[in-house]
Design a protein around this motif. Structure first.
Motif, PDB file in Angstrom:
ATOM      1  N   ASP A   1      78.508  -1.940 -14.039  1.00  0.00           N
ATOM      2  CA  ASP A   1      77.408  -0.996 -14.238  1.00  0.00           C
ATOM      3  C   ASP A   1      77.723   0.047 -15.302  1.00  0.00           C
ATOM      4  OD1 ASP A   1      79.319   0.505 -12.967  1.00  0.00           O
ATOM      5  OD2 ASP A   1      78.063   1.128 -11.285  1.00  0.00           O
ATOM      6  N   ARG A   2      78.843  -0.139 -16.038  1.00  0.00           N
ATOM      7  CA  ARG A   2      79.281   0.758 -17.109  1.00  0.00           C
ATOM      8  C   ARG A   2      79.591   2.167 -16.599  1.00  0.00           C
ATOM      9  NH1 ARG A   2      77.690  -0.925 -22.639  1.00  0.00           N
ATOM     10  NH2 ARG A   2      77.906   1.288 -23.152  1.00  0.00           N
ATOM     11  N   SER A   3      79.799   2.328 -15.317  1.00  0.00           N
ATOM     12  CA  SER A   3      80.092   3.659 -14.772  1.00  0.00           C
ATOM     13  C   SER A   3      81.499   4.114 -15.111  1.00  0.00           C
ATOM     14  CB  SER A   3      79.897   3.653 -13.249  1.00  0.00           C
ATOM     15  OG  SER A   3      80.770   2.715 -12.634  1.00  0.00           O
ATOM     16  N   HIS A   4      82.405   3.175 -15.339  1.00  0.00           N
ATOM     17  CA  HIS A   4      83.797   3.518 -15.642  1.00  0.00           C
ATOM     18  C   HIS A   4      84.363   2.533 -16.652  1.00  0.00           C
ATOM     19  CE1 HIS A   4      84.095   6.489 -12.395  1.00  0.00           C
ATOM     20  NE2 HIS A   4      83.513   5.602 -11.604  1.00  0.00           N
ATOM     21  N   SER A   5      85.346   3.004 -17.408  1.00  0.00           N
ATOM     22  CA  SER A   5      86.112   2.130 -18.291  1.00  0.00           C
ATOM     23  C   SER A   5      87.579   2.523 -18.177  1.00  0.00           C
ATOM     24  CB  SER A   5      85.647   2.249 -19.744  1.00  0.00           C
ATOM     25  OG  SER A   5      85.925   3.541 -20.259  1.00  0.00           O
ATOM     26  N   ALA A   6      88.445   1.615 -18.556  1.00  0.00           N
ATOM     27  CA  ALA A   6      89.878   1.885 -18.534  1.00  0.00           C
ATOM     28  C   ALA A   6      90.550   1.067 -19.624  1.00  0.00           C
ATOM     29  CB  ALA A   6      90.475   1.537 -17.166  1.00  0.00           C
ATOM     30  N   PHE A   7      91.610   1.623 -20.185  1.00  0.00           N
ATOM     31  CA  PHE A   7      92.399   0.888 -21.172  1.00  0.00           C
ATOM     32  C   PHE A   7      93.844   0.873 -20.706  1.00  0.00           C
ATOM     33  CE2 PHE A   7      94.840   0.978 -25.306  1.00  0.00           C
ATOM     34  CZ  PHE A   7      94.718  -0.388 -25.530  1.00  0.00           C
ATOM     35  N   VAL A   8      94.383  -0.322 -20.521  1.00  0.00           N
ATOM     36  CA  VAL A   8      95.755  -0.500 -20.049  1.00  0.00           C
ATOM     37  C   VAL A   8      96.518  -1.276 -21.116  1.00  0.00           C
ATOM     38  CG1 VAL A   8      97.209  -1.390 -18.195  1.00  0.00           C
ATOM     39  CG2 VAL A   8      94.883  -0.600 -17.685  1.00  0.00           C
ATOM     40  N   PHE A   9      97.720  -0.823 -21.455  1.00  0.00           N
ATOM     41  CA  PHE A   9      98.483  -1.511 -22.485  1.00  0.00           C
ATOM     42  C   PHE A   9      99.973  -1.458 -22.184  1.00  0.00           C
ATOM     43  CE2 PHE A   9     100.576   1.971 -24.750  1.00  0.00           C
ATOM     44  CZ  PHE A   9      99.830   3.055 -24.362  1.00  0.00           C
TER      45      PHE A   9
ATOM     46  N   VAL B   1      96.986   5.794 -26.520  1.00  0.00           N
ATOM     47  CA  VAL B   1      96.655   6.797 -25.507  1.00  0.00           C
ATOM     48  C   VAL B   1      95.394   7.564 -25.909  1.00  0.00           C
ATOM     49  CG1 VAL B   1      97.417   8.971 -24.453  1.00  0.00           C
ATOM     50  CG2 VAL B   1      99.006   7.054 -24.631  1.00  0.00           C
ATOM     51  N   ARG B   2      95.283   7.889 -27.209  1.00  0.00           N
ATOM     52  CA  ARG B   2      94.080   8.580 -27.701  1.00  0.00           C
ATOM     53  C   ARG B   2      92.832   7.759 -27.414  1.00  0.00           C
ATOM     54  NH1 ARG B   2      91.262   7.381 -32.062  1.00  0.00           N
ATOM     55  NH2 ARG B   2      92.959   6.157 -33.015  1.00  0.00           N
ATOM     56  N   ILE B   3      92.884   6.480 -27.709  1.00  0.00           N
ATOM     57  CA  ILE B   3      91.729   5.607 -27.509  1.00  0.00           C
ATOM     58  C   ILE B   3      91.403   5.473 -26.026  1.00  0.00           C
ATOM     59  CG2 ILE B   3      90.937   3.207 -27.698  1.00  0.00           C
ATOM     60  CD1 ILE B   3      92.531   3.106 -30.368  1.00  0.00           C
ATOM     61  N   GLY B   4      92.436   5.265 -25.207  1.00  0.00           N
ATOM     62  CA  GLY B   4      92.212   5.075 -23.787  1.00  0.00           C
ATOM     63  C   GLY B   4      91.624   6.274 -23.085  1.00  0.00           C
TER      64      GLY B   4
ATOM     65  N   ASN C   1      89.323   8.177 -24.374  1.00  0.00           N
ATOM     66  CA  ASN C   1      87.996   8.437 -24.928  1.00  0.00           C
ATOM     67  C   ASN C   1      86.993   7.432 -24.355  1.00  0.00           C
ATOM     68  OD1 ASN C   1      85.668   8.672 -26.586  1.00  0.00           O
ATOM     69  ND2 ASN C   1      86.903   9.468 -28.271  1.00  0.00           N
ATOM     70  N   TYR C   2      86.274   7.839 -23.330  1.00  0.00           N
ATOM     71  CA  TYR C   2      85.316   6.971 -22.636  1.00  0.00           C
ATOM     72  C   TYR C   2      84.258   6.443 -23.606  1.00  0.00           C
ATOM     73  CZ  TYR C   2      81.553   5.726 -19.332  1.00  0.00           C
ATOM     74  OH  TYR C   2      80.571   5.079 -18.652  1.00  0.00           O
ATOM     75  N   ASP C   3      83.690   7.316 -24.422  1.00  0.00           N
ATOM     76  CA  ASP C   3      82.627   6.899 -25.348  1.00  0.00           C
ATOM     77  C   ASP C   3      83.140   5.880 -26.361  1.00  0.00           C
ATOM     78  OD1 ASP C   3      80.772   8.535 -24.117  1.00  0.00           O
ATOM     79  OD2 ASP C   3      81.144  10.225 -25.459  1.00  0.00           O
ATOM     80  N   LEU C   4      84.365   6.070 -26.831  1.00  0.00           N
ATOM     81  CA  LEU C   4      84.932   5.151 -27.811  1.00  0.00           C
ATOM     82  C   LEU C   4      85.132   3.765 -27.197  1.00  0.00           C
ATOM     83  CD1 LEU C   4      85.946   5.006 -30.730  1.00  0.00           C
ATOM     84  CD2 LEU C   4      88.225   5.645 -29.894  1.00  0.00           C
ATOM     85  N   CYS C   5      85.643   3.720 -25.986  1.00  0.00           N
ATOM     86  CA  CYS C   5      85.859   2.429 -25.314  1.00  0.00           C
ATOM     87  C   CYS C   5      84.552   1.671 -25.130  1.00  0.00           C
ATOM     88  CB  CYS C   5      86.539   2.649 -23.966  1.00  0.00           C
ATOM     89  SG  CYS C   5      88.275   3.171 -24.086  1.00  0.00           S
ATOM     90  N   HIS C   6      83.490   2.377 -24.768  1.00  0.00           N
ATOM     91  CA  HIS C   6      82.197   1.721 -24.620  1.00  0.00           C
ATOM     92  C   HIS C   6      81.576   1.397 -25.976  1.00  0.00           C
ATOM     93  CE1 HIS C   6      82.434   2.773 -20.356  1.00  0.00           C
ATOM     94  NE2 HIS C   6      81.506   1.877 -20.181  1.00  0.00           N
ATOM     95  N   GLY C   7      81.891   2.200 -26.981  1.00  0.00           N
ATOM     96  CA  GLY C   7      81.408   1.903 -28.321  1.00  0.00           C
ATOM     97  C   GLY C   7      81.979   0.596 -28.848  1.00  0.00           C
ATOM     98  N   PHE C   8      83.238   0.305 -28.510  1.00  0.00           N
ATOM     99  CA  PHE C   8      83.835  -0.962 -28.921  1.00  0.00           C
ATOM    100  C   PHE C   8      83.096  -2.137 -28.290  1.00  0.00           C
ATOM    101  CE2 PHE C   8      88.121   1.387 -29.363  1.00  0.00           C
ATOM    102  CZ  PHE C   8      87.798   1.772 -30.656  1.00  0.00           C
ATOM    103  N   LEU C   9      82.701  -1.978 -27.027  1.00  0.00           N
ATOM    104  CA  LEU C   9      81.934  -3.037 -26.355  1.00  0.00           C
ATOM    105  C   LEU C   9      80.571  -3.209 -27.017  1.00  0.00           C
ATOM    106  CD1 LEU C   9      81.612  -5.070 -24.024  1.00  0.00           C
ATOM    107  CD2 LEU C   9      80.705  -3.182 -22.645  1.00  0.00           C
ATOM    108  N   ASP C  10      79.896  -2.106 -27.300  1.00  0.00           N
ATOM    109  CA  ASP C  10      78.589  -2.176 -27.937  1.00  0.00           C
ATOM    110  C   ASP C  10      78.676  -2.849 -29.312  1.00  0.00           C
ATOM    111  OD1 ASP C  10      77.501  -0.867 -25.751  1.00  0.00           O
ATOM    112  OD2 ASP C  10      77.628   1.121 -26.669  1.00  0.00           O
ATOM    113  N   HIS C  11      79.797  -2.644 -30.008  1.00  0.00           N
ATOM    114  CA  HIS C  11      79.981  -3.211 -31.346  1.00  0.00           C
ATOM    115  C   HIS C  11      79.956  -4.748 -31.313  1.00  0.00           C
ATOM    116  CE1 HIS C  11      81.363  -3.186 -35.538  1.00  0.00           C
ATOM    117  NE2 HIS C  11      82.151  -4.190 -35.201  1.00  0.00           N
ATOM    118  N   THR C  12      80.362  -5.338 -30.202  1.00  0.00           N
ATOM    119  CA  THR C  12      80.377  -6.799 -30.110  1.00  0.00           C
ATOM    120  C   THR C  12      78.990  -7.396 -29.936  1.00  0.00           C
ATOM    121  OG1 THR C  12      80.613  -6.853 -27.698  1.00  0.00           O
ATOM    122  CG2 THR C  12      82.636  -6.667 -29.005  1.00  0.00           C
ATOM    123  N   GLY C  13      78.032  -6.576 -29.509  1.00  0.00           N
ATOM    124  CA  GLY C  13      76.698  -7.083 -29.210  1.00  0.00           C
ATOM    125  C   GLY C  13      76.581  -7.652 -27.817  1.00  0.00           C
ATOM    126  N   LEU C  14      77.686  -7.614 -27.052  1.00  0.00           N
ATOM    127  CA  LEU C  14      77.646  -8.083 -25.677  1.00  0.00           C
ATOM    128  C   LEU C  14      77.185  -6.956 -24.769  1.00  0.00           C
ATOM    129  CD1 LEU C  14      81.100  -9.931 -25.551  1.00  0.00           C
ATOM    130  CD2 LEU C  14      78.845 -10.928 -25.981  1.00  0.00           C
TER     131      LEU C  14
END
Length: 216
Positions: free
Chosen positions: A87-95, A196-199, A201-214
């Motif tokens: 539901d796009r309520s949360h995102s997380a970046f693990v590396f 760490v900077r990217i992870g 940033n909630y808006d940035l993580c979702h922006g990457f998803l939007d960039h794919t068109g998915l």
């Protein structure tokens, strides 16, 4: 107006087919994720080395910037997951990072850490056809993890459909841009700072998803 360069019908059809299949797969994964209460995780690996990532920069007029670096192929690799709630309520970046390249054993360690990070919650991992993803050892291990982990393949020849590709590009164009390190530890510190900077940033993580068109 017609383009001045020609394109083969096959390549155009294949790209369109990849996007259609990817949307269909993500839609199916979304239904599974909602049913299981699972995270949808896009996974990938990338590498960095002592060779600088050359990017455009500013300089006084008539003074061409010069990068002086050690011509060395020493490298390290990153494995990462961009995770989203359906539901796009949360995102997380693990590396994670390692010297050299990721193989099956190292990826199993990463996935084990991923399970701990999500505290045993249900996870759907979407990744490409890397040999280490398809090895007999990986398949055998995945068969023992079905209580929490479901894996799906991205279509071949379609890296632009994986939002984590944007993570690597963003980090390399920012923290690693024109960096001329003497030792690999300098690369490691800059890389970790960027990820760490990217992870964070909630808006940035979702922006990457939007960039794919998915869509989720």
């Amino acid at each position: 107006m017609e383009p001045t360069t020609t394109r083969t019908a096959g390549s155009r059809t294949r790209r369109g087919r990849h996007r259609r299949l990817a949307r269909e797969r993500v839609a199916a994964d979304k239904k599974i994720a909602r049913r299981r209460g699972a995270w949808i995780c896009f996974q990938d690996e990338s590498g960095v080395s002592l060779l600088p990532v050359v990017r455009a920069t500013w300089a006084p007029k008539g003074v061409t910037p010069v990068l002086r670096h050690r011509f060395s192929w020493k490298r390290m690799s990153m494995a990462g997951v961009l995770a989203y709630r359906p539901d796009r309520s949360h995102s997380a970046f693990v590396f994670s990072m390692t010297d050299g390249s990721y193989n099956t054993d190292k990826l199993i360690e990463f996935l084990t850490e991923l399970r701990a990070h999500f505290a045993g919650e249900q996870v759907i991992v979407i990744w490409d056809g890397l040999m280490a993803h398809r090895s007999a050892a990986m398949k055998a291990w995945l068969a023992t993890q079905r209580d929490w982990l479901h894996v799906e393949r991205l279509p071949a020849y379609a890296p632009e459909l994986n939002p984590i590709e944007q993570v690597w590009g963003n980090m390399k164009s920012t923290e690693l841009a024109n960096l001329c390190p003497d030792v690999l530890d300098e690369v490691r510190v800059a890389t970790e700072a960027g990820l760490v900077r990217i992870g964070s940033n909630y808006d940035l993580c979702h922006g990457f998803l939007d960039h794919t068109g998915l869509s989720l």
